[in-house]
Write a protein that holds these residues in place. Structure first.
Motif, PDB file in Angstrom:
ATOM      1  N   GLY A   1      -8.590   7.378   3.308  1.00  7.62           N
ATOM      2  CA  GLY A   1      -7.882   5.983   3.532  1.00  7.62           C
ATOM      3  C   GLY A   1      -8.477   4.688   2.554  1.00  7.62           C
ATOM      4  N   ARG A   2      -7.959   3.873   2.812  1.00  6.29           N
ATOM      5  CA  ARG A   2      -8.984   2.755   2.150  1.00  6.29           C
ATOM      6  C   ARG A   2      -9.803   2.280   3.159  1.00  6.29           C
ATOM      7  NH1 ARG A   2      -5.692  -2.496   2.741  1.00  6.29           N
ATOM      8  NH2 ARG A   2      -6.747  -2.844   1.363  1.00  6.29           N
TER       9      ARG A   2
ATOM     10  N   ARG B   1       8.018   5.603  -5.400  1.00  8.04           N
ATOM     11  CA  ARG B   1       8.238   6.641  -7.066  1.00  8.04           C
ATOM     12  C   ARG B   1       8.635   7.805  -6.249  1.00  8.04           C
ATOM     13  NH1 ARG B   1       4.478   2.515  -7.374  1.00  8.04           N
ATOM     14  NH2 ARG B   1       3.462   3.922  -6.007  1.00  8.04           N
TER      15      ARG B   1
ATOM     16  N   GLU C   1      -5.648   0.969   7.151  1.00 12.08           N
ATOM     17  CA  GLU C   1      -4.824   1.141   6.259  1.00 12.08           C
ATOM     18  C   GLU C   1      -4.139  -0.319   5.163  1.00 12.08           C
ATOM     19  OE1 GLU C   1      -5.477   3.675   4.069  1.00 12.08           O
ATOM     20  OE2 GLU C   1      -6.566   3.972   5.451  1.00 12.08           O
TER      21      GLU C   1
ATOM     22  N   LEU D   1       6.082  10.727   1.201  1.00 14.22           N
ATOM     23  CA  LEU D   1       6.438   9.052   0.899  1.00 14.22           C
ATOM     24  C   LEU D   1       5.631   8.310   1.403  1.00 14.22           C
ATOM     25  CD1 LEU D   1       8.592   6.882   0.838  1.00 14.22           C
ATOM     26  CD2 LEU D   1       9.253   7.414   2.907  1.00 14.22           C
ATOM     27  N   THR D   2       4.576   8.522   2.732  1.00 12.84           N
ATOM     28  CA  THR D   2       3.616   8.031   2.947  1.00 12.84           C
ATOM     29  C   THR D   2       2.796   7.835   2.056  1.00 12.84           C
ATOM     30  OG1 THR D   2       4.483   8.253   5.145  1.00 12.84           O
ATOM     31  CG2 THR D   2       2.096   7.235   5.494  1.00 12.84           C
TER      32      THR D   2
ATOM     33  N   SER E   1       9.448   1.502  -7.957  1.00 11.35           N
ATOM     34  CA  SER E   1       9.020   2.346  -8.892  1.00 11.35           C
ATOM     35  C   SER E   1       8.582   2.580 -10.391  1.00 11.35           C
ATOM     36  CB  SER E   1      10.457   3.329  -8.980  1.00 11.35           C
ATOM     37  OG  SER E   1      11.315   3.508  -7.687  1.00 11.35           O
TER      38      SER E   1
ATOM     39  N   TYR F   1      -3.239   6.896  -2.520  1.00 14.95           N
ATOM     40  CA  TYR F   1      -2.060   6.440  -2.248  1.00 14.95           C
ATOM     41  C   TYR F   1      -0.972   7.049  -3.668  1.00 14.95           C
ATOM     42  CZ  TYR F   1      -2.183   4.870   2.125  1.00 14.95           C
ATOM     43  OH  TYR F   1      -2.414   4.391   3.267  1.00 14.95           O
TER      44      TYR F   1
ATOM     45  N   LEU G   1      -6.114   9.974   6.773  1.00 14.73           N
ATOM     46  CA  LEU G   1      -6.267   8.846   6.294  1.00 14.73           C
ATOM     47  C   LEU G   1      -7.146   8.148   6.610  1.00 14.73           C
ATOM     48  CD1 LEU G   1      -3.046   6.511   6.613  1.00 14.73           C
ATOM     49  CD2 LEU G   1      -4.187   8.072   4.312  1.00 14.73           C
TER      50      LEU G   1
ATOM     51  N   VAL H   1       0.309  -1.399  -0.066  1.00  9.50           N
ATOM     52  CA  VAL H   1      -0.306  -0.108  -0.212  1.00  9.50           C
ATOM     53  C   VAL H   1       0.733   1.585   0.059  1.00  9.50           C
ATOM     54  CG1 VAL H   1      -2.021   1.500   1.389  1.00  9.50           C
ATOM     55  CG2 VAL H   1      -1.924  -1.430   1.224  1.00  9.50           C
ATOM     56  N   THR H   2       1.673   1.487   1.158  1.00  8.77           N
ATOM     57  CA  THR H   2       2.688   2.507   0.776  1.00  8.77           C
ATOM     58  C   THR H   2       3.859   1.691   2.195  1.00  8.77           C
ATOM     59  OG1 THR H   2       3.119   4.650   1.552  1.00  8.77           O
ATOM     60  CG2 THR H   2       1.722   3.539   3.150  1.00  8.77           C
ATOM     61  N   VAL H   3       4.805   2.715   1.449  1.00 12.09           N
ATOM     62  CA  VAL H   3       6.263   2.769   2.487  1.00 12.09           C
ATOM     63  C   VAL H   3       6.468   4.298   3.390  1.00 12.09           C
ATOM     64  CG1 VAL H   3       9.071   2.712   1.971  1.00 12.09           C
ATOM     65  CG2 VAL H   3       7.524   1.483   0.466  1.00 12.09           C
TER      66      VAL H   3
ATOM     67  N   GLY I   1       2.663   6.705  -1.583  1.00 14.40           N
ATOM     68  CA  GLY I   1       3.027   5.459  -1.944  1.00 14.40           C
ATOM     69  C   GLY I   1       3.933   3.646  -2.048  1.00 14.40           C
ATOM     70  N   GLY I   2       5.080   4.580  -2.150  1.00  6.51           N
ATOM     71  CA  GLY I   2       6.630   3.810  -2.494  1.00  6.51           C
ATOM     72  C   GLY I   2       7.439   4.575  -2.727  1.00  6.51           C
TER      73      GLY I   2
END
Lengths: 325, 517
Positions: free
Chosen positions: B109-110, B214, A204, B207-208, A324, B129, B105, A187-189, B211-212
């Motif tokens: 959020g989800r 990217r 979440e 970052l949060t 990525s 995200y 969230l 979902v996320t980092v 979603g990663g």
């Protein structure tokens, strides 16, 4: 007024210094917090050392090491407590640490051989989930499922780096493929453990990267049995938390005494329900009630300390590449 | 237009600006002095730079554009709870990142309220995200700020203008073009530049919610370089890139602000004559949407925090005391820096100097903290200076807000009263005492409130310097979270929010006290 107090404090401190020796221990924040082991350890150690034990808490293991490098030989620290095995090689490369001989009957799943750092507690990384779901059996299962996970960034957090090493230890050259499969589950980092665990508790994600001992907190401190940790059949990666003495310390004997104290029953029996990890030496009284309910992986994974730095760069590139997309 | 129509001495302003530059450059120099020689940025650093700029531009543009109708509606309408809403506009901005993220969230959020509502009417859930999530969060943080700044713009419009427009029966569009548009041209670029710079240093939010990896920003790369790789050279290069980007953007934005005066009035209360039903309906929609977007996540924080209050341990209250202390010092330091600088900028023709103020905000707190740690460590134990350094750095970070708030008003004052003051021979302190301060009082109060609130919620520098006895509230909150105490952390977050809003409210109200005119 504040400055007067400050000045008085500084003068007073140097005056008192001559009478009671002071041992400064650098450690991570949660160790010294009111709920961490810090307060109990301080009381118990000061009762037998005729000294003042001063904990300096900061960030996490990586932040500790960065701080020591900034301070260099001028550091006030006598002992560093709180890096894990993945940082040992980096820590040794600084040349700031001095070897420590220590005898203890470690109850770690792996043999411990290191001349500089001694373990004080350990745990297995694991994905924590709500008990009402069936967890996947391994990373391949997880990647094939549509379960959502939250993980920590290996560039800013030690558990995140641990996960990187876990996948690498279990899958070697196929690690990149595993990460590509996991990409749609993530979902996320997050920046650190707290954020990730907070998001998981908010609902979440179905699972969060944490420790097999995390459910023990919910069970013992909150009497909540709804959290479990997933055991993977390729093994779970270990986090062994270690401590070491600084070469520039002005209290080498006291530092040695502290490290020996940390592996004694007095300290080891405090750790399980304050740091929520397994003690490095199981105390005579055994583990606290509730720990027997924890899932125990059949296989413990750990990459040799010296191999971590090189593998880390390779694994980080794979991780970045896969997530990525 | 005449230069220097008022005798504001530029010396104080130049000294303040020089001090700001010194604080930042000394830190950067200290970091560089410890770095091994290296050159250039890696491809991943360039990717981080690109992502950072894209999200910052989007966030700045969207926040600013959305703020125009909201501020306009708030300026035109009087309704029950308006005062509270305007105060709450200060809230998102001062929240610690993690609190705001969890609040957002809970709504988006989800498993959030929004998706529950979508599910109830049979629509598929929406994921927050991604780049849109990052921008959404940044708009949540900055739309209220932009609204407040624009609202200030509206408040500087003399009421006589609106009366004249009503007498001339100008169409709403013509009235907008004649009165409000020139003001917006003055205010918008500065607001957009400010938000751009704020978003430039985003790390955990990006970052949060991104979603990663990217969503890797420059600030994350700086953190990694400092804390994980201890590559001070790379950290310094990235910090420099960040400073150049922010400084460049600020210079461009401040350069395009036209030096026009909107003319003075008699400071009568603004009365509006628009009667259109459509306009009223549109304003109502704008205010409702903005209030909902703002208040839903805030109420989530309130709800969670109230449950956690009982679990809050005494150390949290001690930390709250430390935070209040830091807030007070920051306000004093800010006053000393911001007022002379604002006076200097207001009496110069172009506001380019204000860009220096923005540098304090765009410098990575980690870089400033590390730099000063390197400088202080050989002479004193950094922990003993933790609170003063935190207060100083916080004042530095609040400086651009204070300038953005005060400069337009001071500029108008200089335009309108400069000749008279010069004729009367007013200069130095009497000039400030009798002309400038009374007219900038409301703005100074707003700026002080923002600074107090901001420094209470800051986590940047204190984390590097603090020891056991010098822990601020946000840091204590993070420690609670690190010890699984999520409930108590939510309670601490509520205390922080209350304190920060309280400080904001006191200063903001103080500035407007006895100012019925």
């Amino acid at each position: 007024m504040k400055y007067l107090t400050l000045a008085a404090g500084i003068l007073g401190a140097s005056a008192a210094y001559a009478e009671t020796p002071e041992l400064t221990v650098y450690t991570y924040d949660s160790f010294v917090s009111e709920w961490g082991p810090g307060p109990a350890i301080k009381t118990a150690f000061e009762a037998e050392c005729a000294c003042t034990l001063k904990f300096e808490g900061m960030g996490d293991g990586a932040a500790l090491l960065a701080r020591l490098k900034l301070e260099g030989e001028r550091s006030e620290a006598d002992v560093l407590l709180g890096i894990d095995t993945s940082l040992i090689a980096t820590a040794k490369a600084t040349g700031l640490f001095t070897p420590t001989t220590i005898k203890a009957d470690y109850t770690l799943p792996v043999a411990w051989e290191d001349d500089t750092f001694a373990p004080y507690d350990w745990g297995y990384f694991a994905f924590v989930h709500n008990s009402d779901m069936t967890p996947p059996k391994n990373f391949t299962d997880l990647a094939a499922s549509d379960l959502k996970i939250v993980i920590q960034d290996p560039r800013s957090s030690t558990p995140g780096l641990g996960l990187l090493m876990w996948v690498k230890a279990a899958y070697g050259d196929e690690a990149a493929g595993i990460w590509e499969g996991l990409a749609d589950n993530v979902v996320t980092v997050t920046k650190g453990w707290s954020e990730a665990y907070g998001l998981f508790l908010e609902g979440e994600a179905d699972m969060v990267l944490s420790y097999t001992t995390s459910p023990a907190y919910h069970l013992i401190a909150e009497e909540d049995a709804t959290k479990s940790a997933a055991v993977f059949d390729e093994g779970n990666y270990m986090q062994i938390e270690v401590m070491g003495r600084l070469a520039a310390s002005d209290q080498p004997e006291l530092a040695q005494q502290f490290i020996e104290f940390m592996v004694s029953d007095a300290a080891q029996s405090v750790l399980p329900t304050t740091n929520w990890m397994y003690p490095a030496v199981t105390p005579a009284a055994g583990l606290p009630k509730g720990f027997e309910t924890l899932s125990v992986p059949e296989k413990a994974l750990l990459i040799a300390n010296d191999d971590v730095p090189a593998l880390r760069d390779e694994a980080l590139q794979e991780w970045l590449g896969a997530l990525s997309q | 237009m005449a230069r220097r129509v008022v005798a504001i001495s530029p010396r104080g302003g130049i000294a303040a600006a020089a001090l700001v530059l010194l604080l930042i450059l000394a830190a950067l120099g200290a970091v560089m002095s410890r770095a091994e020689v290296g050159a250039g940025l890696s491809p991943s650093d360039w990717a981080a730079l690109r992502f950072t700029v894209v999200q910052a531009v989007l966030s700045a543009v969207i926040s600013t554009i959305c703020a125009v109708p909201v501020a306009r509606a708030l300026a035109r309408r009087r309704f029950f709870g308006r005062g509270v809403l305007v105060t709450l506009l200060g809230a998102p901005f001062i929240l610690p990142v993690i609190v705001a993220v969890i609040g957002l969230l809970t709504v988006f959020g989800r498993a959030g309220w929004f998706n529950l509502a979508l599910g109830a009417v049979g629509l598929p859930p929406v994921s927050i995200y991604g780049l849109h999530g990052v921008v959404l969060a940044h708009v949540f943080f900055n739309l209220p700020l932009a609204t407040r700044l624009l609202l200030q713009g509206w408040q500087t419009l003399p009421s006589e203008r609106f009366r004249l427009a009503a007498q001339l029966r100008l169409t709403p569009f013509a009235a907008f073009r004649a009165i409000e548009w020139p003001m917006l041209r003055q205010v918008l670029p500065g607001v957009a530049a400010l938000i751009f710079v704020i978003c430039l240093t985003s790390f955990a939010v990006a970052l949060t919610l991104g979603g990663g990896p990217r969503a890797t920003t420059v600030e994350l790369a700086i953190y990694q370089a400092f804390q994980f790789d201890f590559d001070l050279g790379r950290a310094a290069r990235l910090s420099l890139a960040q400073l150049v980007l922010a400084g460049g953007a600020a210079l461009i934005a401040l350069w395009v602000i036209p030096p026009v005066s909107l003319g003075s009035g008699l400071d009568r209360p603004v009365q509006r004559w628009e009667r259109g039903g459509t306009a009223r309906a549109l304003d109502t929609i704008c205010i409702t949407l903005a209030a909902g977007f703002l208040l839903l996540p805030l109420s989530a924080i309130l709800w969670r925090g109230t449950w956690g209050l009982a679990a809050v341990p005494p150390v949290v209250w001690k930390a709250a005391g430390q935070s209040i202390f830091v807030g007070c010092i920051s306000v004093v330091v800010l006053g000393v820096l911001a007022l002379p600088m604002a006076g200097w900028i207001a009496s110069s023709r172009r506001g380019g100097v204000e860009a220096i103020g923005l540098l304090g905000l765009s410098a990575s707190p980690l870089m400033i903290g590390t730099g000063w740690f390197i400088l202080i460590h050989p002479v004193a134990a950094p922990a003993t200076l933790a609170l003063p350094v935190t207060a100083l750095v916080n004042a530095l970070m609040a400086l651009p807000f204070a300038l953005r708030i005060m400069v337009p008003r001071l500029r108008d004052t200089v335009q309108d009263y400069g000749r008279l003051s010069a004729t009367l021979g007013l200069r130095g302190w009497p000039l400030w005492r009798w002309v400038l301060l009374p007219r900038v009082r409301a703005q100074a109060g707003f700026a002080a409130g923002l600074t107090a609130a901001l420094s209470m919620g800051d986590l940047g520098v204190i984390a590097l310097f603090a020891d056991q006895d010098r822990v601020t509230l946000p840091l204590q909150m993070y420690r609670l979270m690190g010890a699984y105490q999520m409930e108590a952390a939510a309670g601490a977050a509520l205390i922080l929010l209350t304190l920060a809003l309280g400080a904001f409210w006191i200063c903001d109200k103080g500035g407007r006290w006895h100012a019925e005119a």
